[in-house]
Design an enzyme around this catalytic site. Sequence first.
Site, short mmCIF file in Angstrom:
data_model
loop_
_atom_site.label_atom_id
_atom_site.label_comp_id
_atom_site.label_asym_id
_atom_site.label_seq_id
_atom_site.Cartn_x
_atom_site.Cartn_y
_atom_site.Cartn_z
N ASN A 66 -14.03 1.25 0.70
CA ASN A 66 -13.24 2.48 0.77
C ASN A 66 -12.99 3.04 -0.63
O ASN A 66 -12.29 2.42 -1.43
CB ASN A 66 -11.89 2.19 1.44
CG ASN A 66 -10.96 3.40 1.39
OD1 ASN A 66 -11.14 4.36 2.12
ND2 ASN A 66 -9.97 3.37 0.49
N GLU A 67 -13.60 4.19 -0.91
CA GLU A 67 -13.28 5.02 -2.09
C GLU A 67 -13.65 4.41 -3.44
O GLU A 67 -13.22 4.92 -4.47
CB GLU A 67 -11.79 5.43 -2.06
CG GLU A 67 -11.46 6.33 -0.87
CD GLU A 67 -10.02 6.83 -0.81
OE1 GLU A 67 -9.20 6.38 -1.61
OE2 GLU A 67 -9.74 7.70 0.05
N GLU B 153 -11.45 11.34 6.09
CA GLU B 153 -10.02 11.15 5.80
C GLU B 153 -9.40 12.47 5.39
O GLU B 153 -9.95 13.18 4.55
CB GLU B 153 -9.80 10.16 4.64
CG GLU B 153 -9.87 8.72 4.99
CD GLU B 153 -9.29 7.83 3.87
OE1 GLU B 153 -8.46 8.32 3.09
OE2 GLU B 153 -9.70 6.66 3.80
N TRP C 267 0.86 -1.18 0.00
CA TRP C 267 0.00 0.00 0.00
C TRP C 267 0.89 1.23 0.00
O TRP C 267 2.12 1.09 0.00
CB TRP C 267 -0.95 -0.02 1.21
CG TRP C 267 -2.25 0.64 0.86
CD1 TRP C 267 -2.64 1.92 1.14
CD2 TRP C 267 -3.33 0.04 0.13
NE1 TRP C 267 -3.90 2.14 0.61
CE2 TRP C 267 -4.34 1.02 -0.01
CE3 TRP C 267 -3.54 -1.21 -0.44
CZ2 TRP C 267 -5.54 0.79 -0.69
CZ3 TRP C 267 -4.72 -1.46 -1.11
CH2 TRP C 267 -5.71 -0.46 -1.23
N ASP C 268 0.31 2.42 0.00
CA ASP C 268 1.20 3.60 -0.05
C ASP C 268 1.83 3.91 1.30
O ASP C 268 2.63 4.83 1.42
CB ASP C 268 0.51 4.82 -0.69
CG ASP C 268 -0.73 5.27 0.04
OD1 ASP C 268 -1.06 4.68 1.10
OD2 ASP C 268 -1.39 6.21 -0.45
N TRP C 269 1.50 3.12 2.32
CA TRP C 269 2.18 3.22 3.61
C TRP C 269 2.74 1.87 4.06
O TRP C 269 3.18 1.76 5.21
CB TRP C 269 1.24 3.75 4.69
CG TRP C 269 -0.17 3.25 4.54
CD1 TRP C 269 -1.23 3.98 4.10
CD2 TRP C 269 -0.68 1.92 4.77
NE1 TRP C 269 -2.37 3.17 4.05
CE2 TRP C 269 -2.05 1.91 4.45
CE3 TRP C 269 -0.09 0.73 5.21
CZ2 TRP C 269 -2.86 0.77 4.56
CZ3 TRP C 269 -0.88 -0.41 5.31
CH2 TRP C 269 -2.25 -0.38 4.99
#
Length: 840
Positions: free
Chosen positions: A416-417, A514, A188-190
């Site tokens: 989510n999104e 968010e 993921w981006d984290w």
Amino acid sequence: FVLLCLYFGVLSGFSAVTEQKQTESLNGKWSLSNSDGSVSLPAQVPGCVHSALHQQGFIQDPYFRFNDLSYRWIAFDNWTYTTIFTVSAQLRSKQKVLLVFDGADTVASVWLNGITVGKMNNMFQRYVNMLKDGDNVLKVSFLSPVLYAAEQRKAHSAYRVPPECPPDVQKGECHVNFIRKEQSSFSWDWGPSFPTMGLWKEVRLEAFDVLHLIQVSSVPLYSASDILIVQNVKCFVFYIILQSVQVKLWWPNGHGNQPFYQMTVRGFQDEYLILNTETKVYFRTVELVQEPIVGSPGLSFYFRINGKPVFLKGSNWIPAHSFQDQVTPAVLKNLLQSAVDANMNALRVWGGGVYEQDLFYSICDELGIMVWQDFMFACAMYPTENAFIQTVREEVAQQVQRLKSHPSIIIWSGNNENEAALATDWFNISVSQRPTYIKDYVTLYVNNIRKIVQDEDHSRPFLVSSPTNGVESEQEGWVAANPYDTHYGDTHFYSYVLDCWDWTTFPRTRFASEYGFQSWPSFSTLQPVSVKEDWSYGSNFTSHRQHHEDGNQQMMKQAALHFNLPNSTEPLKRFRDTLYITQVMQAQCVKTQTEFYRRSQSEIIDGRGHTMGALYWQLNDIWQAPSWSSIEFGGKWKMLHYFAQNFFAAVLPVGFEDDNTLLIYAVSDLDHNLMLRTVVTVYSWADLGPVCTLKSDLVSVPGGSAMATFKQPVAALLAGCGRCTRLTCLLTFHLEDPSSVQQGPTNHLFLCSPKEAQGLQRPNITVSVHEYKTDYTITLHSAAVAPFVWLDVGNIPGRFSSNGFLMVSRNVTVSFNPWRPTSVAELSKSLTITSLRDVY
Ligand SMILES: *[C@@H]1O[C@H](CO)[C@@H](O)[C@H](O)[C@H]1NC(C)=O
Ligand SMILES: *[C@@H]1O[C@H](CO)[C@@H](O)[C@H](O)[C@H]1NC(C)=O
Ligand SMILES: *[C@@H]1O[C@H](CO)[C@@H](O)[C@H](O)[C@H]1NC(C)=O
Ligand SMILES: *[C@@H]1O[C@H](CO)[C@@H](O)[C@H](O)[C@H]1NC(C)=O
Ligand SMILES: *[C@@H]1O[C@H](CO)[C@@H](O)[C@H](O)[C@H]1NC(C)=O
Ligand SMILES: *[C@@H]1O[C@H](CO)[C@@H](O)[C@H](O)[C@H]1NC(C)=O
């Protein structure tokens, strides 16, 4: 079968199984081997392949340096768990013996004595198989999740289901949307890519005599007189005894206590008591209010708990570790207690992770943390062929049954999104193909997930996505033209380029679910997974751990808008100072944005406002890397988390400028009105001690509101204060009641960027450490005004009473609560103090 409940809007729950059920655990040591047998080792169940390989010394710490790349092979291999067990005589005497897997990650076949007895392909589902007598060799063969996802993608040839792969910067695997598995486990981006495999939850045998397994998992919404008779188990009679009738309600943190009742459940068959069990029951109601607002187009969007509107303050939760077997009770307790200690009352369990373990929700129940629970779908389109829909249906039914008795969960949300991804075309879907994807979207989230949730649980609202326009999205066919519309529902908002000190750049939304900014964790968190050559901002390691495109540069650019960047000639100091400045930037940005949302709760301006939630992205970290989190991997608070303690305080003064006028708002989450006066103190950057002080009249601030309590043009204020200009002076302010007792924290506002401040000096802070009962006190002595004073005791775990603060007086005392024994000597040796003027 009789259920008696005594309160309308009851949320309560219990699961009961007959006393005559016998269970035998199959947890513990199994053996594990890869496909060609070249690797063979003992493995703990529950657990996973990566953890077993590490524990047995086959691999290093997977989080060390670049090991996520080195160990990529693990998820491309197939792995088999094996155990041998005997069904005991006692179990064999029962009519039915079941083999139960509470969770398998993910694609596996179950072999019993050489015969396939079951198949599993959904991490979020429980699987039950029938069992036979005697000695048994049980094998669970896991197929590479990466290969499986690729095969499923290949089989889906009619049209693509994007995204195919994550961005290169994430160094992840492709097609995770084709496997019912933690979506962030493919990167993921984290977070890193560790596509786990293994028996991640309990394995056990369950045996019975009776034909009926009774699972009563919830009692939603019965009015006082309702009696429910369930036909198919009429041989059982249950008495539910509430010990009180005067029902005490469960409240979110900050709004009341979290009382519970012991409920007794007794079951009889032919006059014999066969069941007698006790369980905790909580009572509360929840409504999501979407109704017209006077003076505003659109609809409100807020939660009412037990009839009372509640502003949601908190953050977003991601998996606490790549390897779920390492998410211990201590890890959960520390993170959730940290949320409460920062005055949060809500967390969103984000849809790209896992449905958390039972303990997570029990702690949230006990601490009064409201949970916004996503279903596990995130940032992607998903396939909808029959097999996929069927496993999702089972997953959703099981998860809702498992979790619905928790009062902490206040809302279910489908994904989510994914509404936003469709509406704003993240994946380059052509106009002619759009209807296909919208149809799939409605099939999955509306016709299946929403339907199942509403059948299983009438007691809570359901949203199809986040962000969404709620009922407005529904009217637009479930995918709104603009799901980020500030007049409806919730929004997610990120901008790294705009100046975060400028509140006019933020959307005045109904509900901010968010928003956030990245920072780096502290040096003590990075040190165990890095070596000396990694310790510079331009190192390969520093780039490698950054999974958000251009993230490291964005942090520096945002910081450079207001601060001088670290430029020490000593490389390690410069690196540490750079980590510090990213935390200062993040803390200040999220503070500004959160304060904007909190002060917008009572107003409508240009048709926008009545903001009733601020959940910043994100609470916790999955590994040691830069991210949007306020708590580092390992539990250390970043500066942001110390700031959250203040900006989420029940009573808070918020200062900002509007067209060169200083405004101070009083925000109150209390039940009752307060009479409050605003006190503004002007300081010079060049000297300790106040230059002048201004006080407003007392005003009445209603509970649950935000209102202006002080207003004055900045120029007039500075002129009235003598020798002050925007570049030479700064403000602090607080609220006090009629007897001059301070209410809420002291806040501050800078009238220029600190890099332009005239007179800011090196403060040369000295400290003395003393032991005080179980804690330590640290007294700081400063020679000058010092912004963002940061205390760090390296790898001594624990927490300061306050940190990252502005020092405008000569002496400040804080305490340190260590999480392991330490000493004055050790603390003094480890303690470093950094303030803004110390890094350049
Ligand atoms: C894993 O199993 C699949 C399916 O049986 C097979 O195609 C693949 O070659 C196996 N992988 C390895 C490394 O043996
Ligand atoms: C988007 O799709 C069109 C075809 O529908 C294609 O021509 C174009 O190159 C695609 N753009 C990107 C950025 O992939
Ligand atoms: C960084 O990585 C690149 C590519 O792998 C390598 O060529 C280079 O030597 C590395 N630099 C350092 C300082 O390790
Ligand atoms: C801090 O120490 C430096 C170096 O000794 C000195 O130049 C500076 O004036 C000191 N700062 C203050 C505010 O006294
Ligand atoms: C501040 O601390 C210094 C040194 O620790 C001490 O001498 C002084 O009295 C203190 N000042 C106040 C106002 O407490
Ligand atoms: C660091 O930056 C400051 C502020 O721009 C400057 O005054 C100082 O000379 C710089 N120091 C070095 C070592 O470059």
